[in-house]
Design a protein around this motif. Structure first.
Motif, short mmCIF file in Angstrom:
data_model
loop_
_atom_site.label_atom_id
_atom_site.label_comp_id
_atom_site.label_asym_id
_atom_site.label_seq_id
_atom_site.Cartn_x
_atom_site.Cartn_y
_atom_site.Cartn_z
N PHE B 21 -17.07 14.41 38.47
CA PHE B 21 -15.53 13.30 38.96
C PHE B 21 -15.29 13.77 40.30
O PHE B 21 -14.90 13.09 40.72
CB PHE B 21 -15.24 12.62 37.57
CG PHE B 21 -13.88 11.80 37.21
CD1 PHE B 21 -14.88 10.79 37.00
CD2 PHE B 21 -12.87 11.87 37.66
CE1 PHE B 21 -14.02 9.21 37.88
CE2 PHE B 21 -11.81 11.01 38.37
CZ PHE B 21 -12.84 9.70 38.23
N ILE B 22 -14.63 15.07 39.73
CA ILE B 22 -13.46 15.88 40.45
C ILE B 22 -14.04 15.45 41.77
O ILE B 22 -13.69 15.18 43.08
CB ILE B 22 -12.27 16.72 40.61
CG1 ILE B 22 -11.86 16.32 39.01
CG2 ILE B 22 -11.63 17.27 41.88
CD1 ILE B 22 -11.52 17.45 39.16
N ILE B 23 -15.16 15.88 42.43
CA ILE B 23 -15.65 16.00 43.76
C ILE B 23 -16.48 15.05 43.83
O ILE B 23 -16.39 14.38 45.26
CB ILE B 23 -16.99 17.18 43.19
CG1 ILE B 23 -16.96 18.17 42.55
CG2 ILE B 23 -17.53 16.93 44.23
CD1 ILE B 23 -16.08 19.12 43.90
N ILE B 24 -17.09 13.54 42.84
CA ILE B 24 -17.51 13.07 43.70
C ILE B 24 -16.79 11.70 43.48
O ILE B 24 -16.73 10.34 44.58
CB ILE B 24 -18.53 11.83 42.80
CG1 ILE B 24 -20.13 13.39 42.45
CG2 ILE B 24 -19.44 10.43 43.40
CD1 ILE B 24 -20.74 13.27 41.60
N PHE B 25 -15.67 11.64 43.14
CA PHE B 25 -14.97 10.17 43.00
C PHE B 25 -13.95 9.51 44.26
O PHE B 25 -14.20 8.87 44.76
CB PHE B 25 -12.90 10.64 41.96
CG PHE B 25 -12.42 9.65 41.97
CD1 PHE B 25 -13.01 7.97 41.27
CD2 PHE B 25 -11.20 9.03 43.30
CE1 PHE B 25 -11.50 7.40 41.19
CE2 PHE B 25 -10.06 8.36 42.51
CZ PHE B 25 -10.71 7.14 42.11
N PRO B 26 -13.47 11.00 44.83
CA PRO B 26 -12.65 11.04 46.26
C PRO B 26 -14.59 9.67 46.66
O PRO B 26 -14.15 8.99 47.97
CB PRO B 26 -12.90 12.32 46.98
CG PRO B 26 -13.10 12.35 46.24
CD PRO B 26 -13.22 12.23 44.70
N PHE B 27 -15.39 9.67 46.66
CA PHE B 27 -16.51 9.12 47.38
C PHE B 27 -16.90 7.49 46.84
O PHE B 27 -16.85 7.04 47.68
CB PHE B 27 -17.74 9.87 47.35
CG PHE B 27 -18.07 11.08 48.29
CD1 PHE B 27 -17.80 11.33 50.16
CD2 PHE B 27 -18.07 12.65 48.24
CE1 PHE B 27 -17.70 12.28 50.66
CE2 PHE B 27 -17.38 13.21 48.23
CZ PHE B 27 -17.62 13.29 49.90
N ILE B 28 -16.36 7.61 46.01
CA ILE B 28 -16.67 6.50 45.29
C ILE B 28 -15.62 5.21 45.89
O ILE B 28 -15.91 4.38 46.15
CB ILE B 28 -17.03 6.23 43.82
CG1 ILE B 28 -18.35 7.83 42.91
CG2 ILE B 28 -17.24 4.77 42.71
CD1 ILE B 28 -18.52 7.58 41.85
N TRP B 29 -14.82 6.12 45.32
CA TRP B 29 -14.03 4.84 45.32
C TRP B 29 -13.42 4.58 47.21
O TRP B 29 -13.14 3.40 47.26
CB TRP B 29 -11.87 5.76 45.22
CG TRP B 29 -10.78 5.52 45.38
CD1 TRP B 29 -9.50 5.32 46.64
CD2 TRP B 29 -10.77 4.08 43.99
NE1 TRP B 29 -9.08 4.07 46.09
CE2 TRP B 29 -9.72 3.43 45.42
CE3 TRP B 29 -11.11 3.23 43.21
CZ2 TRP B 29 -8.43 1.73 44.54
CZ3 TRP B 29 -10.20 2.28 43.18
CH2 TRP B 29 -9.49 1.85 43.37
N THR B 30 -13.98 5.62 48.28
CA THR B 30 -14.19 5.36 49.55
C THR B 30 -15.35 4.25 49.38
O THR B 30 -14.78 3.46 50.43
CB THR B 30 -14.19 6.30 50.27
OG1 THR B 30 -13.75 7.28 50.18
CG2 THR B 30 -14.44 5.94 51.92
N LEU B 31 -16.36 4.63 49.09
CA LEU B 31 -16.84 3.17 49.16
C LEU B 31 -16.70 2.00 48.55
O LEU B 31 -17.41 1.06 49.52
CB LEU B 31 -18.49 3.75 48.14
CG LEU B 31 -19.54 2.86 48.21
CD1 LEU B 31 -20.39 2.96 49.78
CD2 LEU B 31 -20.61 3.51 46.77
N ILE B 32 -16.12 1.48 48.07
CA ILE B 32 -15.62 0.88 47.38
C ILE B 32 -14.85 0.02 47.98
O ILE B 32 -14.92 -1.19 48.65
CB ILE B 32 -14.92 0.73 45.89
CG1 ILE B 32 -15.51 1.70 44.50
CG2 ILE B 32 -13.66 0.11 45.62
CD1 ILE B 32 -14.67 1.67 43.24
#
Lengths: 405, 276
Positions: B21-32
């Motif tokens: 989650f910590i690794i992927i979250f920044p990307f998901i948030w950026t995508l949103i």
């Protein structure tokens, strides 16, 4: 290279050429820069000069304007003696210009003492002419003042300063501050990367479902460009809509979301966190590879002997992992010590220099102030530190390798 | 006993999930964020998970600003770096692994030392050199990329060549092959996986390079992706919509490379740094 045939030497020749031209020569050249007051934006210092030089381009420009402007001003001059003085000056200027060889390809030439004297005499003469013109109302007096100054400026004094730059650096508080910031950044981020990396590697070493997914995910932060990661985190950290900044404020780590990037401690913390995020997975993968070389039988044996997991970790895992840890630490420490992209993009060294690492400071001096002389001195300090760090690690590794034998 | 292993598994998997989650979250948030309007990004509802108004505007603006050009430049630069570095490093590593000559350990020490240089030390003189030669704002920037990539490539390749048994060349020599023929016809096919791994690692290093491009290629036409993105920042206010959209566009090629070649990347990283 002795013992090699000419043909065999051809195999390593391209490597030698590339390394010499783009790695070794620049280092020696940087070292040379440190002894000169070398500034690109200053016409007089935009080169490495041991002796007096002469800016031919500037002088021929002056010659042109002196002739043009004085011929115009002559019209207002009534006194015969003054008129002679002016004419004499114009002739002298063009004579000297011919003698030194204007119109040559070269813009800057070497001059000897005699020629230097001649230029300075000409300058004196120019000042006298200016004096004489004071009494008349001439249209170009003001411009002429500058142009005659330029005659003197055509002489480029040597900018060899020896060790003065180093002396300056020793009393440069900004250099020591940036050195301190770099050390703080390096030690804290590498420390966390190592601890978290070991924990992660231990977890990943278990037989797990979905190892491929974990490995792929771990590689992403390492593989994206640092500059991009910095922008990504800059967004998460921003005081308005940054979700991480807001989260930290809610949790109580910082007072308000704006504090994260606008206070010194906040900005250092933010930079370290971004670095830990980006490189811990990489560290874990390196350590995982080390873990996988440890034979399973050792753990079985210790289990039979009644040792618990913690004892097994400290007595088997850690000692056998030591070489891997040292190598990973060496490369990470050096990388962190040289950090540039992350800080340059994320904080630009701010707020108020609170995150300015040595690399960022050197970059600013060299490319914003175009002061390559002093910039090189900063880089040399960094080089020195890197050499010390590398030596320490190589020493540690060396004894370890001998232990194994 | 059964219960204990279950607990162990729960802790294990939950820590892995937190990690992912910590690794992927920044990307998901950026995508949103990249699909939000700028009003929403800066507004009160900035932390909403689902965009109020879904928009492609950020991407459209980004393409108008020329991100495709930057991607193309990045690709040209990284590809040409990979090609010439792999050739040079393969030749040199083969020689280091196979030939006997004096100063071999000196050469390896030198290569290791170069990999430890602070990059900042070479940039000043290289900038001067490029200025004098009129090479700034050109693809010549790939030449100084050798400082970062060549030591790495040689290091990985020497490890790989050392793993190939010496007897093979003996046989090739008896059959009358020259050293170069031996390398190209016999060794190269065997070393191909190692060479490929090296190529991927070099490509990624070149793709991520920032300092040389920002100093040597001031002209926008020659900006690689990292530099292009850093200039999205250099405005009065940072346009997060564009920055996040750019992050997503740039992450996609990286993601593809990682998905396709994760085995090679890991083996390259490991042989580049662990097996000395």
């Amino acid at each position: 290279m002795k013992g090699m045939s000419f043909r065999q030497f051809g195999f390593i020749l391209p490597l030698l050429v590339l390394i010499s031209v783009f790695s070794l020569w620049p280092v020696l050249q940087s070292f040379t820069y440190t002894f000169f007051d070398y500034k690109l934006n200053d016409q007089q210092k935009a080169g490495l000069y041991f002796s007096d030089r002469f800016n031919l381009e500037l002088f021929s420009e002056s010659e042109l304007y002196v002739t043009l402007l004085l011929e115009e001003d002559q019209a207002s001059v009534t006194n015969e003696a003054d008129l002679n003085k002016i004419n004499q000056f114009i002739t002298n200027v063009s004579n000297l210009a011919n003698q030194l060889g204007t119109g040559q390809e070269e813009k800057v030439i070497k001059i000897n003492d005699e020629e230097k004297e001649a230029v300075l005499r000409l300058y004196e003469e120019g000042l006298a002419v200016l004096d004489a013109l004071q009494t008349y109302q001439t249209p170009n007096t003001e411009n002429l003042t500058f142009i005659i100054e330029d005659i003197q400026n055509s002489i480029i004094p040597p900018n060899f300063i020896g060790l003065q730059g180093y002396k300056q650096a020793l009393s440069d508080t900004r250099l020591f501050q940036s050195m301190g910031i770099t050390l703080i950044f390096t030690s804290i981020s590498v420390f966390f990367e190592l601890i978290l990396g070991i924990i992660l590697a231990l977890i990943l070493n278990q037989s797990l479902k979905g190892r491929g997914i974990i490995r792929t995910t771990s590689l992403i932060p390492w593989a994206i460009p640092t500059a991009v990661a910095a922008l990504l985190w800059m967004y998460l950290y921003n005081g308005n809509s940054g979700i991480v900044a807001n989260l930290f404020a809610t949790v109580g780590l910082i007072e308000s979301p704006q504090d994260l990037l606008s206070t010194g401690t906040g900005a250092i913390f933010a930079t370290i966190l971004a670095d830990v995020w980006k490189t811990t997975p990489y560290m874990a993968l390196l350590l995982l590879a080390g873990l996988q070389t440890i034979p399973k039988s050792l753990y079985e044996a210790s289990d039979i002997d009644g040792a618990n997991k913690l004892q097994a970790f400290f007595n088997i895992t850690l000692p056998l992992l030591k070489p891997s840890i040292l190598v990973a630490l060496l490369f990470r420490t050096l990388d962190a010590f040289r950090v540039f992209d992350l800080v340059y993009v994320l904080t630009g060294g701010g707020p108020g220099g609170a995150t300015e690492t040595v690399s960022v400071y050197a970059y600013k001096v060299m490319f914003s102030q175009t002061n390559f002389g002093y910039g090189s001195i900063i880089v040399m300090f960094m080089f020195f530190c890197v050499a010390i760090i590398a030596t320490i690690f190589v020493k540690l590794l060396g004894t370890n390798v001998m232990d194994k034998n | 006993m059964k219960k204990r292993t279950n607990w162990r598994k729960v802790t294990l998997y939950s820590s892995i999930i937190i990690y992912l989650f910590i690794i992927i979250f920044p990307f998901i948030w950026t995508l949103i964020t990249s699909f939000k309007t700028s009003g929403e990004i800066m507004g009160e509802n900035a932390l909403r998970i689902i965009p109020e108004v879904f928009t492609w505007d950020n991407y459209t603006v980004l393409f108008e600003k020329g991100i495709l050009g930057a991607l193309k430049t990045s690709f040209i630069v990284s590809m040409s770096t990979t090609l010439y570095i792999v050739v040079v490093a393969t030749l040199a590593s083969y020689a280091i692994s196979r030939f006997h000559f004096k100063g071999k350990s000196l050469l390896m020490g030198l290569i290791l030392a170069v990999s430890m240089f602070p990059q900042m030390i070479t940039v000043g003189p290289i900038y001067q050199l490029f200025l004098n030669l009129g090479w700034t704002n050109s693809y010549a920037v790939v030449l100084p990329y050798s400082t970062i990539t060549l030591p790495l490539a040689v290091w990985i390749l020497v490890t790989h060549f050392n793993q190939i048994p010496h007897g093979i060349e003996e046989a090739a020599r008896i059959d009358g092959a020259s050293p170069l023929q031996t390398l190209v016809r016999v060794i190269f096919p065997l070393a191909a996986p190692g060479v490929f791994t090296t190529g991927i690692i070099v490509f990624i290093s070149a793709w991520n390079e920032f300092l040389l491009t920002i100093t040597l290629n001031i002209n926008r036409e020659y900006h690689t992706v990292p530099v292009f993105m850093s200039f999205l920042k250099e405005q009065f206010s940072i346009l997060w919509g564009e920055v996040t959209a750019a992050t997503i566009v740039v992450t996609i090629p990286t993601l593809i490379i990682v998905l396709l070649f994760q085995k090679q990347i890991v083996s390259g990283l490991v042989s580049g740094s662990i097996k000395e």
